[in-house]
Design a protein around this motif. Structure first.
Motif, PDB file in Angstrom:
ATOM      1  N   ALA A  57       2.611  21.033  78.987  1.00 43.30           N
ATOM      2  CA  ALA A  57       3.228  19.817  78.449  1.00 43.30           C
ATOM      3  C   ALA A  57       2.748  18.607  79.248  1.00 43.30           C
ATOM      4  O   ALA A  57       2.233  18.741  80.370  1.00 43.30           O
ATOM      5  N   SER A  58       2.938  17.439  78.677  1.00 44.44           N
ATOM      6  CA  SER A  58       2.687  16.221  79.441  1.00 44.44           C
ATOM      7  C   SER A  58       3.955  15.381  79.412  1.00 44.44           C
ATOM      8  O   SER A  58       4.705  15.385  78.431  1.00 44.44           O
ATOM      9  N   VAL A  59       4.177  14.706  80.508  1.00 46.91           N
ATOM     10  CA  VAL A  59       5.354  13.855  80.680  1.00 46.91           C
ATOM     11  C   VAL A  59       4.850  12.468  81.037  1.00 46.91           C
ATOM     12  O   VAL A  59       4.005  12.315  81.923  1.00 46.91           O
ATOM     13  N   LYS A  60       5.360  11.462  80.340  1.00 47.98           N
ATOM     14  CA  LYS A  60       5.024  10.078  80.659  1.00 47.98           C
ATOM     15  C   LYS A  60       6.265   9.470  81.308  1.00 47.98           C
ATOM     16  O   LYS A  60       7.363   9.557  80.742  1.00 47.98           O
ATOM     17  N   ALA A  61       6.103   8.902  82.500  1.00 47.28           N
ATOM     18  CA  ALA A  61       7.239   8.317  83.208  1.00 47.28           C
ATOM     19  C   ALA A  61       6.942   6.874  83.576  1.00 47.28           C
ATOM     20  O   ALA A  61       5.829   6.538  83.987  1.00 47.28           O
ATOM     21  N   SER A  62       7.946   6.023  83.400  1.00 46.08           N
ATOM     22  CA  SER A  62       7.862   4.639  83.839  1.00 46.08           C
ATOM     23  C   SER A  62       9.173   4.290  84.526  1.00 46.08           C
ATOM     24  O   SER A  62      10.191   4.967  84.342  1.00 46.08           O
ATOM     25  N   TYR A  63       9.141   3.249  85.327  1.00 44.24           N
ATOM     26  CA  TYR A  63      10.279   2.876  86.158  1.00 44.24           C
ATOM     27  C   TYR A  63      10.558   1.388  85.969  1.00 44.24           C
ATOM     28  O   TYR A  63      10.031   0.550  86.703  1.00 44.24           O
ATOM     29  N   PRO A  64      11.377   1.045  84.981  1.00 45.98           N
ATOM     30  CA  PRO A  64      11.629  -0.366  84.692  1.00 45.98           C
ATOM     31  C   PRO A  64      12.382  -1.105  85.795  1.00 45.98           C
ATOM     32  O   PRO A  64      12.282  -2.322  85.887  1.00 45.98           O
ATOM     33  N   ASP A  65      13.127  -0.388  86.619  1.00 45.38           N
ATOM     34  CA  ASP A  65      13.780  -0.986  87.780  1.00 45.38           C
ATOM     35  C   ASP A  65      13.964   0.105  88.831  1.00 45.38           C
ATOM     36  O   ASP A  65      13.623   1.266  88.598  1.00 45.38           O
ATOM     37  N   ALA A  66      14.478  -0.259  89.991  1.00 45.74           N
ATOM     38  CA  ALA A  66      14.576   0.671  91.114  1.00 45.74           C
ATOM     39  C   ALA A  66      15.556   1.819  90.868  1.00 45.74           C
ATOM     40  O   ALA A  66      15.520   2.810  91.582  1.00 45.74           O
ATOM     41  N   ASP A  67      16.419   1.710  89.868  1.00 45.33           N
ATOM     42  CA  ASP A  67      17.432   2.738  89.625  1.00 45.33           C
ATOM     43  C   ASP A  67      17.203   3.544  88.356  1.00 45.33           C
ATOM     44  O   ASP A  67      18.037   4.362  87.984  1.00 45.33           O
ATOM     45  N   THR A  68      16.093   3.308  87.662  1.00 46.52           N
ATOM     46  CA  THR A  68      15.903   3.911  86.349  1.00 46.52           C
ATOM     47  C   THR A  68      14.508   4.509  86.206  1.00 46.52           C
ATOM     48  O   THR A  68      13.529   3.912  86.651  1.00 46.52           O
TER      49      THR A  68
END
Length: 135
Positions: A57-68
């Motif tokens: 599988a592939s997972v795409k991750a992003s971090y819009p702020d320090a808690d998310t």
């Protein structure tokens, strides 16, 4: 004579010590400056990083702020919130746990009903080295 000289020196030292303790009331009761709030660190990566997982599988991750963390799996985005971890950054929510170590290693695990920490081993995922910020 030396004894008298020592006594005078001891007396002067004692008086200086007492004078230092006798501060004016305004100085003794001056309010302390409030501690400056420490701003949250900026997110490690605000642009999505795609991780290749051991199960294919592939997972795409992003971090819009320090808690998310927003984790996209099978075309569906899951918004996860930061959680306590002994090391790395752990995010939970929407039935998932996403635990990262640095920007290259992650582990995606399902959360069973009522779990705060996944009991399932999950799947290890790795981002390409080129996806990590230079530092």
């Amino acid at each position: 004579m030396a004894k008298l000289h020592f006594s005078a020196a001891a007396c002067v030292a004692a008086l200086l010590g007492l004078a230092a303790c006798n501060k004016p009331a305004e100085q003794a009761k001056a309010p302390e400056a409030p501690a400056a709030a420490i701003p949250a660190p900026p997110p490690a990566a605000s642009t999505p990083t795609t991780y290749a997982c051991d199960d294919g599988a592939s997972v795409k991750a992003s971090y819009p702020d320090a808690d998310t963390a927003v984790v996209e799996l099978d075309g569906k985005a899951h918004t996860l919130k930061i959680a306590v971890s002994a090391s790395g950054a752990r995010y939970v929510g929407d039935g998932l746990q996403w635990w990262t170590k640095g920007m290259t290693d992650g582990q995606l695990s399902p959360l069973k009903a009522g779990e705060d920490i996944a009991s399932a081993p999950g799947v290890n995922c790795k981002a390409p080295e080129s996806a990590t910020p230079a530092g």
